[in-house]
Design an enzyme around this catalytic site. Structure first.
Site, PDB file in Angstrom:
ATOM      1  N   HIS A   1       0.832  -1.222   0.000  1.00 36.21           N
ATOM      2  CA  HIS A   1       0.000   0.000   0.000  1.00 36.21           C
ATOM      3  C   HIS A   1       0.863   1.267   0.000  1.00 36.21           C
ATOM      4  CE1 HIS A   1      -3.957  -1.977   0.892  1.00 36.21           C
ATOM      5  NE2 HIS A   1      -3.159  -2.900   1.362  1.00 36.21           N
TER       6      HIS A   1
ATOM      7  N   ASN B   1     -10.291  -2.644   2.589  1.00 38.57           N
ATOM      8  CA  ASN B   1     -10.005  -2.638   1.157  1.00 38.57           C
ATOM      9  C   ASN B   1     -11.290  -2.350   0.395  1.00 38.57           C
ATOM     10  OD1 ASN B   1      -7.273  -3.213   1.303  1.00 38.57           O
ATOM     11  ND2 ASN B   1      -7.508  -5.394   0.919  1.00 38.57           N
TER      12      ASN B   1
ATOM     13  N   TYR C   1       1.044  -4.363  11.765  1.00 37.41           N
ATOM     14  CA  TYR C   1       1.036  -2.945  11.377  1.00 37.41           C
ATOM     15  C   TYR C   1       1.909  -2.099  12.313  1.00 37.41           C
ATOM     16  CZ  TYR C   1      -2.571  -4.027   7.990  1.00 37.41           C
ATOM     17  OH  TYR C   1      -3.245  -4.560   6.934  1.00 37.41           O
TER      18      TYR C   1
END
Ligand code: HEM
Length: 492
Positions: free
Chosen positions: A65, A138, A348
């Site tokens: 991303h 998404n 993350y």
């Protein structure tokens, strides 16, 4: 004004040029040299600082991303779902919460074209009164794999070949030939919606299953869905080539220009819920991220609207330094045992410590906008102004105590340690249903894309046969059509 407080905003700009440490600069054009021709003196501190800063301007791009655009706005509750959740930001219709949203493509680099066939990220950070809530989703409602153990391999297969740095179908087809759970995702990626027209005209989805918990502690599994009010629009191959050839940032530009023109993008938020007592009623596992929840049985319930009405002020601060994480939740929202989500909870924050440093949550775009308090702040680039003498817990000198307890899912967990697959894989039913729901011309374009990928000369006969077998199990006619185009015998 307290002279010891750090003043970071450009509102404090001096009217004249200075060094980074604030001394006046009387010449920002010429280096300090011996005579007019040089050599340059190392004592030109301003020159050295200027170059050193420039030399370090880039931070690592996101491992996935990397290419994205962000914008700000608000989320407003339109329907009362307080019976399902005690989340403060969902407490009543009319409640508004500031948000920042980042849209992205997944596989290619920070400056890559925005017209490539690729899932799109749809990440929303709600700055609530009880801390931030990151809904990191998404544009497609399902995912390629259901166990995070496979994520790094999957991304490696989708990324360019490590030798040539070219994305190659044979590597993608090879990897996913081991993963029939990916078929459903391919019916989105290789469908006409595989290249969104821009970020304004695409849906979003939380994809993973989360849990809503109400005041009484009753939990419901939940899936989140964003629907654009201006409709879904996509690009077919010829259009994508034309638009991408002329402007490799067309989606970023569309978002920025729309907001600047007062044409604010808007999405409606819907949820689907399942009472965990009923989770065994389906022929699929509701926590399996490769499945959609049928809307005829589990209808979409309206919750609110998202409006993006403000462009970002600075791309680096509000896009590059922006950090979303599915672990960042608020009371009233919880994770589920969805294995993929569980892996995301770790990954993350881990990458962000590497990408941005240990105090990345102090950066303005990531910091909560509500009051907050703990003792985790020292380390590289701590720029919080603190003057407390107590940095441990508990202490009789520090009045800050535990927050009030809030309900979390009450489920009892049991089972033996194991590395295994889920029971109800059911990999083929939903992709087959989705294919059959399309008009013949849409089916034809889908088949062309699948056949295109499998026609890479390095895809072996074995891999082609496996794919024909998979698609045949989803839909017999689909399998036959792919087989005949590839000259492969269907082998059921
Ligand atoms: C186990 C599976 C997954 C892992 C390990 C994973 C890992 C990552 C990592 C490391 C990043 C970069 C974050 C950063 O540098 O700030 C990222 C970004 C992102 N991922 Fe995932 N991911 C997974 C699955 C998913 C799924 C299922 C979705 C969709 C629901 C998703 C949506 C996103 C989005 C939207 C971003 C970009 C966030 C932004 O705009 O900054 N990922 N992912």
């Amino acid at each position: 004004m307290d002279p010891y407080k750090y003043r970071s905003s450009s509102a404090y700009n001096a009217p004249f040029w200075t060094t980074n440490s604030g001394a006046p600069v009387y010449n920002n054009n010429n280096s300090l040299t011996v005579g007019t021709r040089g050599p340059i003196l190392l004592e030109d501190y301003h020159l050295v600082e200027k170059l050193a800063n420039f030399d370090r301007e880039r931070i690592p791009e996101r491992v996935v991303h990397a290419r994205g655009a962000s914008a700000k706005g608000f989320f407003e509750v339109t329907h009362d779902i307080s019976a399902l959740t005690c989340a403060d930001f969902l407490r009543a219709p009319g409640v508004q919460t500031p948000v920042i949203v980042r849209f992205s493509t997944v596989i290619h680099e920070r400056g890559s074209p925005e017209t490539l066939r690729d899932p799109r990220g749809f990440a929303v950070k709600f700055y609530t009164r009880e801390g931030n809530f990151d809904l990191v989703g998404n544009n497609f409602p399902v995912f390629f794999i259901r166990d995070g153990m496979k994520f790094p391999d999957m991304v490696h297969a989708l990324k360019p070949n490590p030798k040539s740095h070219i994305q190659e179908d044979w590597r993608i087809m090879d990897f996913f030939s081991h993963h029939p759970e990916s078929l459903h995702m391919f019916t989105f990626l290789q469908d006409d919606i595989g290249v969104p027209q821009d970020y304004r005209h695409m849906e979003g989805s939380g994809v993973n299953t989360y849990t809503l918990v109400n005041k009484a502690g009753k939990a419901h599994y939940v899936k989140f869905h964003w629907k654009p009010t201006c409709g879904v629009k996509s690009l077919l191959e010829d259009e994508a080539i034309k638009i991408g050839g002329a402007n490799h940032s067309h989606a970023t530009q569309d978002l920025y220009d729309s907001i600047a023109a007062g044409n604010y993008p808007e999405w409606k938020l819907f949820i689907q819920t399942i009472d965990p007592d009923h989770e065994d009623r389906f022929d699929f596992d509701p926590l399996d991220v490769t499945k959609t929840w049928p809307e005829d049985i589990l209808p979409l319930q309206p919750v609110g609207r998202l409006v993006l009405n403000k462009n970002i002020d600075n791309f680096f601060a509000e896009n590059e330094q922006l950090a979303f994480c599915p672990a960042i939740i608020v009371p009233g929202v919880y994770y589920s045992d969805d294995k993929l989500l569980q892996t995301r909870i770790f990954s993350y924050a881990d990458t962000q410590r590497h990408r941005l440093g240990p105090n990345y949550l102090q950066l303005p775009a990531n910091a909560p906008k509500c009051a907050h308090h703990n003792n985790h702040y020292d380390g590289f680039m701590n720029f919080m102004h603190r003057d407390e003498e107590i940095d441990y817990f508990p202490s009789r000198y520090d009045p800050a105590r535990h927050a009030a307890q809030y309900p979390i899912p009450p489920f009892r967990l049991s089972g033996k340690r194991d590395k295994t697959v889920i029971e109800k894989e059911n990999n083929f039913k939903q992709p087959g249903e989705r294919y059959r729901s399309w008009a013949p011309d849409r089916q034809e374009r889908f088949i062309n894309r699948i056949v295109g990928g499998l026609s890479d000369p390095r895809v072996t006969h074995e891999v082609r046969s496996i794919w024909v077998s998979y698609w045949s199990q989803a839909d017999k006619t689909l399998g036959q059509k792919i087989a005949s185009r590839l000259n492969v015998k269907p082998n059921y």
